[in-house]
Enzyme design. Sequence first.
Site, short mmCIF file in Angstrom:
data_model
loop_
_atom_site.label_atom_id
_atom_site.label_comp_id
_atom_site.label_asym_id
_atom_site.label_seq_id
_atom_site.Cartn_x
_atom_site.Cartn_y
_atom_site.Cartn_z
N SER A 146 0.87 -1.19 0.00
CA SER A 146 0.00 0.00 0.00
C SER A 146 0.90 1.23 0.00
CB SER A 146 -0.84 -0.03 1.28
OG SER A 146 -1.42 1.22 1.55
N TYR A 159 -3.00 -1.19 10.09
CA TYR A 159 -2.92 -1.35 8.63
C TYR A 159 -1.52 -1.00 8.14
CZ TYR A 159 -4.41 -0.95 3.72
OH TYR A 159 -4.54 -1.12 2.36
P1 NDP Z 1 -11.98 -4.77 -1.17
O1 NDP Z 1 -12.59 -4.57 0.17
O2 NDP Z 1 -12.75 -4.42 -2.38
O3 NDP Z 1 -11.46 -6.26 -1.33
C1 NDP Z 1 -10.95 -7.00 -0.26
C2 NDP Z 1 -11.11 -8.46 -0.62
O4 NDP Z 1 -10.54 -9.27 0.40
C3 NDP Z 1 -12.55 -8.86 -0.77
O5 NDP Z 1 -12.67 -9.53 -2.00
C4 NDP Z 1 -12.84 -9.76 0.42
O6 NDP Z 1 -13.76 -10.77 0.00
C5 NDP Z 1 -11.46 -10.31 0.71
N1 NDP Z 1 -11.25 -10.64 2.13
C6 NDP Z 1 -11.30 -9.81 3.19
N2 NDP Z 1 -11.06 -10.49 4.33
C7 NDP Z 1 -10.83 -11.78 3.96
C8 NDP Z 1 -10.51 -12.96 4.68
N3 NDP Z 1 -10.40 -12.95 6.02
N4 NDP Z 1 -10.32 -14.10 3.98
C9 NDP Z 1 -10.45 -14.12 2.64
N5 NDP Z 1 -10.73 -13.04 1.90
C10 NDP Z 1 -10.94 -11.88 2.57
O7 NDP Z 1 -10.63 -3.92 -1.11
P2 NDP Z 1 -9.46 -3.63 -2.15
O8 NDP Z 1 -9.69 -4.30 -3.43
O9 NDP Z 1 -9.25 -2.19 -2.11
O10 NDP Z 1 -8.24 -4.33 -1.38
C11 NDP Z 1 -7.49 -5.39 -1.92
C12 NDP Z 1 -6.07 -5.29 -1.38
O11 NDP Z 1 -5.47 -4.07 -1.85
C13 NDP Z 1 -5.98 -5.24 0.13
O12 NDP Z 1 -4.85 -5.96 0.57
C14 NDP Z 1 -5.80 -3.75 0.43
O13 NDP Z 1 -5.14 -3.52 1.63
C15 NDP Z 1 -4.94 -3.36 -0.77
N6 NDP Z 1 -4.90 -1.94 -1.05
C16 NDP Z 1 -6.01 -1.25 -1.47
C17 NDP Z 1 -5.92 0.11 -1.75
C18 NDP Z 1 -7.06 0.91 -2.24
O14 NDP Z 1 -6.90 2.12 -2.44
N7 NDP Z 1 -8.22 0.34 -2.49
C19 NDP Z 1 -4.66 0.84 -1.61
C20 NDP Z 1 -3.57 0.01 -1.17
C21 NDP Z 1 -3.69 -1.32 -0.90
P3 NDP Z 1 -14.80 -11.45 1.03
O15 NDP Z 1 -15.41 -10.35 1.82
O16 NDP Z 1 -15.75 -12.19 0.15
O17 NDP Z 1 -13.97 -12.39 1.86
#
Ligand code: NDP
Length: 257
Positions: A146, A159
């Site tokens: 991130s 985080y």
């Molecule tokens: P979303 O919330 O859209 O996606 C997160 C995903 O993780 C979901 O598909 C969710 O699916 C899954 N998830 C969450 N907890 C669990 C768990 N315990 N086990 C399995 N799956 C899990 O967020 P983003 O797409 O934004 O985030 C994706 C990654 O990118 C993360 O690591 C985030 O920290 C990182 N990131 C995002 C940024 C942004 O600006 N958006 C910036 C920097 C990094 P489900 O709920 O079905 O399990």
Amino acid sequence: MTSSLFDLAGRVAVVTGGNGGIGLGMATGLARAGAAIVIAARDQKKSADAAEGLQKLGARVATVEVDVQDQDSVRRMAQAALDRFQRIDILVANAGINIRRPPEDFAAAEWQKVLDVNLSGPFFCAQAVHPAMKAQGGGKIITIGSMMSIFAMPMAPAYGATKGAVVQLTRSLATAWAKDNIQVNCVLPGWIDTNLTRQARKEVSGLHERILARTPAGRWGDPVDFAGIAVFLASHASDFLTGTAIPVDGGYSVLGG
Ligand code: NDP
């Protein structure tokens, strides 16, 4: 060689959190390049919808329920991928969460949860796919950091700690598994329009405008912006690249002043 540099036909990719946001953006790129996709997440309805979209692109797709905090669940995820497709070539350890709270108010359980999902999760997933990758003669692991791997925010102590640590985890895995021809690299997304940041934009007044003003590209990122980097890091094009942390941020991390 050049024509096949980015070709992923016959490869199998496991994408945690692949049912939405950045994970689905990456899965889409991998599917378009020819890979079979295993969408691994908790919400099975969301996963089924995402799978349907990828299937329309002509990809072979499976969904697996996983909670990345739970090592047994992660082991079952890897086994399910092997049962379905007989190999695992690519892991995108993307699942992640945030709990926004100042450090002084963080409850122990909240702290632990963010560490479990964002740091233990990618580690368990990498451990679970390593035997298959090693046996096959190589593989590609992509972790997700991130801007909080580089910068800090007052409301994101857990985080930020996990996203800094995931860069070091990436380097450790890269050095340990280079001998197995497994390349491990981290992507550092800038500010991307997903469920995660939609919530932050609701909670933090002015965040949307501040990010726009601070990002040289002049826009928030979109999950589709991650298709290309996923293909690059999953393909032969990146065979001599390992242990890196690559910002995909519209220039956010290089703007001075
Ligand atoms: P979303 O919330 O859209 O996606 C997160 C995903 O993780 C979901 O598909 C969710 O699916 C899954 N998830 C969450 N907890 C669990 C768990 N315990 N086990 C399995 N799956 C899990 O967020 P983003 O797409 O934004 O985030 C994706 C990654 O990118 C993360 O690591 C985030 O920290 C990182 N990131 C995002 C940024 C942004 O600006 N958006 C910036 C920097 C990094 P489900 O709920 O079905 O399990």
